[in-house]
Design a protein around this motif. Structure first.
Motif, PDB file in Angstrom:
ATOM      1  N   ASN A   1       0.828  -1.205   0.000  1.00 16.89           N
ATOM      2  CA  ASN A   1       0.000   0.000   0.000  1.00 16.89           C
ATOM      3  C   ASN A   1       0.866   1.262   0.000  1.00 16.89           C
ATOM      4  N   LYS A   2       1.900   1.249   0.817  1.00 19.43           N
ATOM      5  CA  LYS A   2       2.810   2.391   0.881  1.00 19.43           C
ATOM      6  C   LYS A   2       3.601   2.534  -0.411  1.00 19.43           C
ATOM      7  N   LEU A   3       3.997   1.413  -1.008  1.00 17.58           N
ATOM      8  CA  LEU A   3       4.720   1.445  -2.275  1.00 17.58           C
ATOM      9  C   LEU A   3       3.888   2.112  -3.363  1.00 17.58           C
ATOM     10  N   ALA A   4       2.610   1.710  -3.472  1.00 17.85           N
ATOM     11  CA  ALA A   4       1.758   2.249  -4.531  1.00 17.85           C
ATOM     12  C   ALA A   4       1.389   3.705  -4.269  1.00 17.85           C
ATOM     13  N   LYS A   5       0.837   3.982  -3.081  1.00 19.50           N
ATOM     14  CA  LYS A   5       0.264   5.302  -2.818  1.00 19.50           C
ATOM     15  C   LYS A   5       1.297   6.318  -2.345  1.00 19.50           C
ATOM     16  N   GLY A   6       2.329   5.837  -1.624  1.00 16.69           N
ATOM     17  CA  GLY A   6       3.321   6.752  -1.098  1.00 16.69           C
ATOM     18  C   GLY A   6       4.484   7.006  -2.020  1.00 16.69           C
ATOM     19  N   LEU A   7       4.988   5.950  -2.671  1.00 20.46           N
ATOM     20  CA  LEU A   7       6.166   6.101  -3.530  1.00 20.46           C
ATOM     21  C   LEU A   7       5.800   6.314  -4.992  1.00 20.46           C
ATOM     22  N   VAL A   8       5.050   5.382  -5.567  1.00 24.12           N
ATOM     23  CA  VAL A   8       4.697   5.501  -6.983  1.00 24.12           C
ATOM     24  C   VAL A   8       3.755   6.679  -7.203  1.00 24.12           C
ATOM     25  N   GLY A   9       2.819   6.886  -6.272  1.00 22.52           N
ATOM     26  CA  GLY A   9       1.862   7.977  -6.412  1.00 22.52           C
ATOM     27  C   GLY A   9       0.619   7.597  -7.178  1.00 22.52           C
ATOM     28  N   THR A  10       0.182   6.373  -7.017  1.00 26.29           N
ATOM     29  CA  THR A  10      -1.069   5.937  -7.631  1.00 26.29           C
ATOM     30  C   THR A  10      -1.917   5.210  -6.608  1.00 26.29           C
ATOM     31  N   ASN A  11      -3.218   5.343  -6.734  1.00 24.77           N
ATOM     32  CA  ASN A  11      -4.137   4.554  -5.905  1.00 24.77           C
ATOM     33  C   ASN A  11      -4.594   3.294  -6.628  1.00 24.77           C
ATOM     34  N   ASN A  12      -3.923   2.944  -7.719  1.00 24.48           N
ATOM     35  CA  ASN A  12      -4.250   1.720  -8.449  1.00 24.48           C
ATOM     36  C   ASN A  12      -3.692   0.502  -7.717  1.00 24.48           C
ATOM     37  N   ILE A  13      -4.171   0.283  -6.515  1.00 23.81           N
ATOM     38  CA  ILE A  13      -3.859  -0.944  -5.790  1.00 23.81           C
ATOM     39  C   ILE A  13      -5.166  -1.483  -5.234  1.00 23.81           C
ATOM     40  N   ASP A  14      -5.464  -2.709  -5.564  1.00 19.46           N
ATOM     41  CA  ASP A  14      -6.682  -3.350  -5.084  1.00 19.46           C
ATOM     42  C   ASP A  14      -6.346  -4.796  -4.771  1.00 19.46           C
ATOM     43  N   THR A  15      -7.251  -5.457  -4.100  1.00 20.65           N
ATOM     44  CA  THR A  15      -6.993  -6.836  -3.718  1.00 20.65           C
ATOM     45  C   THR A  15      -8.161  -7.717  -4.132  1.00 20.65           C
ATOM     46  N   ASN A  16      -7.909  -9.025  -4.116  1.00 18.24           N
ATOM     47  CA  ASN A  16      -9.021  -9.924  -4.410  1.00 18.24           C
ATOM     48  C   ASN A  16     -10.082  -9.896  -3.314  1.00 18.24           C
ATOM     49  N   SER A  17      -9.823  -9.169  -2.222  1.00 19.01           N
ATOM     50  CA  SER A  17     -10.872  -8.907  -1.234  1.00 19.01           C
ATOM     51  C   SER A  17     -12.003  -8.095  -1.847  1.00 19.01           C
ATOM     52  N   ARG A  18     -11.701  -7.353  -2.922  1.00 16.91           N
ATOM     53  CA  ARG A  18     -12.751  -6.642  -3.655  1.00 16.91           C
ATOM     54  C   ARG A  18     -13.804  -7.616  -4.161  1.00 16.91           C
ATOM     55  N   LEU A  19     -13.400  -8.858  -4.438  1.00 15.79           N
ATOM     56  CA  LEU A  19     -14.328  -9.851  -4.951  1.00 15.79           C
ATOM     57  C   LEU A  19     -15.155 -10.491  -3.849  1.00 15.79           C
ATOM     58  N   CYS A  20     -14.779 -10.278  -2.586  1.00 24.10           N
ATOM     59  CA  CYS A  20     -15.529 -10.966  -1.528  1.00 24.10           C
ATOM     60  C   CYS A  20     -16.019 -10.061  -0.408  1.00 24.10           C
ATOM     61  N   MET A  21     -15.325  -8.952  -0.084  1.00 22.10           N
ATOM     62  CA  MET A  21     -15.683  -8.222   1.135  1.00 22.10           C
ATOM     63  C   MET A  21     -16.008  -6.751   0.942  1.00 22.10           C
ATOM     64  N   SER A  22     -15.848  -6.194  -0.250  1.00 24.03           N
ATOM     65  CA  SER A  22     -15.982  -4.732  -0.364  1.00 24.03           C
ATOM     66  C   SER A  22     -17.416  -4.267  -0.127  1.00 24.03           C
TER      67      SER A  22
ATOM     68  N   SER B   1     -20.716  -9.759   9.594  1.00 23.27           N
ATOM     69  CA  SER B   1     -20.231 -10.158   8.278  1.00 23.27           C
ATOM     70  C   SER B   1     -19.098 -11.160   8.437  1.00 23.27           C
ATOM     71  N   LEU B   2     -19.240 -12.327   7.801  1.00 15.86           N
ATOM     72  CA  LEU B   2     -18.215 -13.362   7.867  1.00 15.86           C
ATOM     73  C   LEU B   2     -17.181 -13.127   6.761  1.00 15.86           C
ATOM     74  N   THR B   3     -15.952 -12.893   7.166  1.00 13.22           N
ATOM     75  CA  THR B   3     -14.896 -12.590   6.199  1.00 13.22           C
ATOM     76  C   THR B   3     -14.561 -13.813   5.369  1.00 13.22           C
ATOM     77  N   GLY B   4     -14.337 -13.597   4.083  1.00 15.31           N
ATOM     78  CA  GLY B   4     -14.100 -14.714   3.187  1.00 15.31           C
ATOM     79  C   GLY B   4     -12.700 -15.272   3.245  1.00 15.31           C
ATOM     80  N   GLN B   5     -11.681 -14.409   3.380  1.00 13.57           N
ATOM     81  CA  GLN B   5     -10.294 -14.855   3.303  1.00 13.57           C
ATOM     82  C   GLN B   5      -9.593 -14.662   4.644  1.00 13.57           C
ATOM     83  N   PRO B   6      -8.407 -15.288   4.825  1.00 13.17           N
ATOM     84  CA  PRO B   6      -7.776 -15.291   6.143  1.00 13.17           C
ATOM     85  C   PRO B   6      -7.345 -13.928   6.634  1.00 13.17           C
ATOM     86  N   ASN B   7      -7.060 -12.989   5.708  1.00 12.33           N
ATOM     87  CA  ASN B   7      -6.627 -11.667   6.165  1.00 12.33           C
ATOM     88  C   ASN B   7      -7.236 -10.541   5.333  1.00 12.33           C
TER      89      ASN B   7
END
Length: 931
Positions: free
Chosen positions: A122-143, A334-340
């Protein structure tokens, strides 16, 4: 010297504690941790076999042990060194960023990463690169769960704990087959029901799942009608005076608008829309509202929807209207789908979030994170979410992708678009533990990461409990920790992108996972998830729930007990949401509703569970399920191959009858990707498993796709030439054979390749085609399955498309069938398969094995489908035992477990055992609900 290491299971969001047994560099066993409050020693069928899936990583064919690089697209991957791999990654990303800007790169990571891994990415993408184009497969289960909590309660914070299951008077389980998706938690539900038979359990699901078998009231609603159901329940509660006006007035806002919304949701209108009796609607409303405490448990049935946020919010409305929140035994859970997935949300690892539940749209929150990280600013433009990211890559807008610990070429919807994205991107780096995932076929660079039993850090489960993940064995080969790989690339990018790095020596000064975690901890100070009172030393003694601010003696088990919520005015907000129809309604051309979901013994894309034959005993091969009447109406028989087609694609798969489904519905396991189910279309395009069918339409608020529903047509596939081949092979040879057979699957309109076997390693390959396969292709199959040359005996009649081969091995006075291939006429497959799988003496069958359509001189009954995976107990054996059992359902189940011991270990099969008991004796659901 044997040793034991306490850690956490890497599968679902229950977050079970495990004790890993190891001997040097090898994991040798695993058992549940009796001191961990998430499971108290219990493990499910997946968790109890973790040691088997982690066996001998240094010699396993599927483990990625070294960096692998392609010189050019189309070339084979070649081994390289870490410096070259890291330099290449940094150079390629820097090149794209300089030429096209930071938003031309994207990071797609996983809910199975550790919190420390997430934080660095998260820090690499948003802090260093300067993009918010970071998402996770949690988008498919918990968003959608995240968006629903924030819309109503003000923060992404599940207010409940697992102990509320024991204290609830009414359980409302909706959109969750917890019996399969969260088995250990479901054991707790079963035990609570047994201890308190008066507890009411309502299950709402389009399918009559094993979870529904425990219900006092089952609501088989039509797909997509959840919001209408919840509004109908609230209408009744208002009409009957079952709401809590005083509590609503003190602690909430927005109720008047919602009351106006639900005025037209009469029992008659809701019953017609949902397809359930109005009387059942009334019963559900009464139990929910008037029980002293009501706890809702919900999961992907609500989340994976184009109306996912509305579904979550409408359910939470019911808890607010009845004051069923902030007390023991009640609340929306809400029951979380993945371990983290929770840990990823905590560090802001989604395209619209920032660290510690901060919002990207909030300027103050952006400034706080920028100050914490020591960067000039955090970009304010929302990042691309999962579906949007791959669409942008397919359109050429995102040119470099970094994928970590996830398999989008299997798990994302609309696989045609996803694969076009992976092919069009200029550079794709995949950071993985396994070399055999479908996404690896598209990667320009593979980076070997550590896996369970090797990693070090923390995870957070569904009840906000943070647990330690500890390494039991060293990293195999040259594998490195995910956070460390990201740090190494980030430091190189700092030199290549100095304008973003700032004046500090490095934004990434981390030397250990604990140093990462300490920075994350500081980011939570004063926030709703404040964990400044926690540290590795405490977590090494016991897992803890957040929040636990500095000075607190323990974490908080239950939120909002004071009726104050993390909103501007401290009040919870009723969500005035409208019912919307499905993103893709059924119609005459696509008359069936396809639902996807979990299988009991498998996990996600099966990169781990799919290596173990015993986990295929319960569901041995891919299939699509239909209601028996729908099959009869369309002229389909059990096992027939069908074209399963949506507006996006078509696959060929066997059909199976299931009375768990309603008319006009179909179901297929979400796990069946291109690694296990292959084929090519009539136009020659490669097919990619079940997600070639699913839709990428998503919820406008949460951006979560509607994976739970697609409109499909189901038509018989006329593929007259069929093939079945099975073989016992040494473990490494079996892994290598399955990898090679994956490539051959693309040569057939339909093909599947899966492991089988409990103590031995078996490989099953099934295919069908319009014309017989070439002799060369059949020879390849024979070679891979150990039947080439003198190793096998064969019969061939090319003119009739017949080909048969077997490998027999003498064992003392007996003869064992070790491999066979039947092509063309496969009518004898049942008894030959039983001969091999049950390792029966084959001396009496001789030439019959090579004779098309031959029947055995002595009947061989197939052993039947496995029900109990721990003790390998089959359904026919259970039915034979039950035929002689007497007494009540409870007594019959107890006798069955005493005789066969099924369901006495992990307990994952207990719901199915109860279903088999019910099938043996005609009794009322009311009686059986207490069994």
């Amino acid at each position: 010297m044997p040793s034991e290491t306490r850690s956490t299971c890497p599968y679902c969001g229950v977050g079970c504690g495990v004790i890993i047994e190891s001997d040097g560099a090898q994991i040798t066993g695993v058992r549940g941790d009796p001191e961990h409050p998430a499971n108290f020693g219990r493990l499910c069928s997946k968790g109890s076999t973790l040691h088997l899936t982690a066996a001998a990583p240094i010699t396993r064919h599927d483990r990625l042990l070294h960096p692998m690089l392609r010189a050019r697209r189309g070339d084979a991957l070649q081994r390289t060194d870490w410096d070259t791999a890291l330099d290449t990654t940094a150079r390629q990303f820097a090149r794209v960023i300089r030429a096209h800007g930071p938003d031309a790169v994207g990071f797609y990571v996983s809910g199975q990463l550790l919190t420390e891994d997430y934080y660095v990415f998260n820090k690499l993408a948003k802090g260093l690169v300067g993009t918010n184009n970071i998402d996770t497969n949690s988008r498919l289960c918990m968003s959608s769960a995240v968006a629903g909590y924030k819309l109503t309660l003000g923060a992404d914070a599940p207010p409940c704990s697992y102990e509320d299951v024991e204290q609830a008077d009414c359980l409302f389980i909706v959109g969750s087959n917890a019996a399969w998706a969260h088995p250990v938690l479901f054991r707790r539900i079963e035990q609570a029901k047994a201890m308190r038979p008066d507890m009411k359990i309502i299950v709402c699901d389009p399918r009559r799942t094993d979870t529904a078998g425990l219900a006092d009231l089952f609501l088989p609603i039509q797909p997509g009608t959840d919001v209408m159901l919840f509004h109908g329940l609230l209408h009744i509660m208002l009409w009957e005076g079952w709401t809590q006006p005083d509590w609503i007035a003190r602690h909430t806002s927005g109720f008047d608008a919602l009351k106006a919304r639900v005025r037209e949701c009469t029992p008659e209108a809701v019953a017609q829309a949902c397809g359930i009796p109005a009387a059942d609607l009334l019963t559900a409303a009464r139990w929910f509202a008037t029980s002293p405490s009501t706890l809702s448990l919900y999961c992907q049935g609500l989340n994976q929807s184009a109306s996912g946020t509305a579904k979550n919010a409408a359910l939470i409305n019911l808890h607010l209207a009845t004051a069923q929140i902030g007390r023991a035994g009640c609340g929306p859970f809400s029951l979380t789908g993945q371990p983290n997935a929770m840990g990823g949300r905590e560090v802001g690892g989604l395209a619209n979030l920032l660290s510690a539940h901060r919002d990207l749209a909030n300027p103050q929150h952006r400034a706080e994170v920028a100050a914490l990280w020591g960067v000039p600013s955090v970009p304010d433009k929302p990042g691309r979410t999962a579906v949007e990211m791959f669409q942008a890559a397919a359109d050429g807008e995102i040119r470099a992708l970094w994928i970590a610990c996830t398999n989008p070429a299997q798990s994302m919807p609309d696989q045609a678009t996803v694969r076009r994205a992976l092919e069009r991107a200029e550079f794709v780096v995949l950071q993985e533990a396994f070399a055999t995932t479908a996404t690896a076929d598209f990667a320009d660079l593979l980076l070997p990461a550590t896996s369970w039993g090797e990693k070090d850090g923390t995870v957070t489960n569904s009840e906000r409990r943070i647990s330690r993940v500890r390494p039991a064995v060293p990293a195999p080969g040259q594998a490195r920790h995910d956070w460390a790989i990201a740090v190494d690339v980030a430091r190189r990018l700092e030199r290549l992108l100095p304008s973003r790095a700032g004046a500090v020596p490095s934004l990434f000064p981390y030397a250990s996972p604990e140093s990462v975690w300490l920075e994350h901890r500081e980011s939570t100070r004063g926030r709703d998830l404040d964990i400044t009172g926690l540290g590795y030393a405490l977590l090494d003694r016991r897992p803890e729930q957040w929040p636990m601010p500095e000075g607190a003696a323990a974490g908080r088990a239950r939120l909002y007990e004071d009726g104050v919520f993390p909103t501007a005015d401290g009040r919870a907000r009723f969500a005035d949401v409208a019912w919307q129809p499905l993103a893709e309604p059924r119609e005459s051309r696509y008359p069936f509703s396809l639902t996807t979901g979990r299988l009991r013994d498998q996990w996600h894309g099966m990169s781990r569970t799919g290596t173990l034959g015993r986990l295929f005993g319960h569901v041995p091969e891919p299939s699509v399920q239909m209601h028996p009447q729908d099959m009869a109406r369309t002229g389909l028989g059990e096992g027939d191959l069908v074209h399963l087609t949506s507006r996006r694609g078509s696959i060929v798969v066997p059909v199976q009858a299931s009375d768990e489904l309603g008319l006009g519905q179909a179901f297929m396991g979400m796990h069946w990707g291109g690694e296990f189910l292959g084929g090519v279309s009539s136009t020659g395009h490669r097919l990619a498993g079940v997600n070639a069918i699913t839709t990428s339409a998503f919820c406008p608020s949460s951006k979560q796709p509607e994976l739970k529903h697609a409109a499909v047509k189901i038509m018989k596939a006329e593929l007259p030439w069929q093939l079945l081949a099975m073989a016992w092979l040494p473990p490494e040879q079996a892994l290598a054979a399955r990898t090679a057979l994956r490539q051959l699957m693309e040569r057939f309109p339909f093909a599947t390749c899966v492991p089988f076997g409990r103590e031995r390693s078996g490989v099953l390959f099934r295919a069908a085609a319009y014309e017989p396969a070439s002799l060369g292709l059949l020879s390849q199959l024979e070679t891979l399955l150990g039947m080439a040359g003198d190793q096998g005996v064969r019969y061939a009649d090319p003119r009739r498309g017949q080909h048969r081969a077997v490998r027999l091995v003498r064992q003392g006075a007996q003869s064992r069938l070790e491999a066979f291939l039947l092509a063309g006429d496969t009518r004898s497959q049942a008894w030959i398969r039983a001969l091999l799988q049950d390792e029966l003496d084959a001396r009496s069958y001789g030439r019959l094995l090579l004779a098309p359509g031959a029947k055995p001189p002595v009947a061989i009954a197939p052993r039947g489908r496995q029900v109990c995976g721990c003790l390998d107990v089959s359904e026919p054996a259970i039915q034979r035992n039950l035929a002689s059992c007497q007494g009540t359902p409870e007594e019959r189940l107890a006798q069955l477990q005493q005789d066969l011991r099924c369901g006495t270990q992990c307990g994952s099969c207990v719901p199915e055992l109860k279903r088999l008991v019910r099938a043996q004796i005609p009794i009322s659901p009311e009686v059986m609900s207490h069994s």
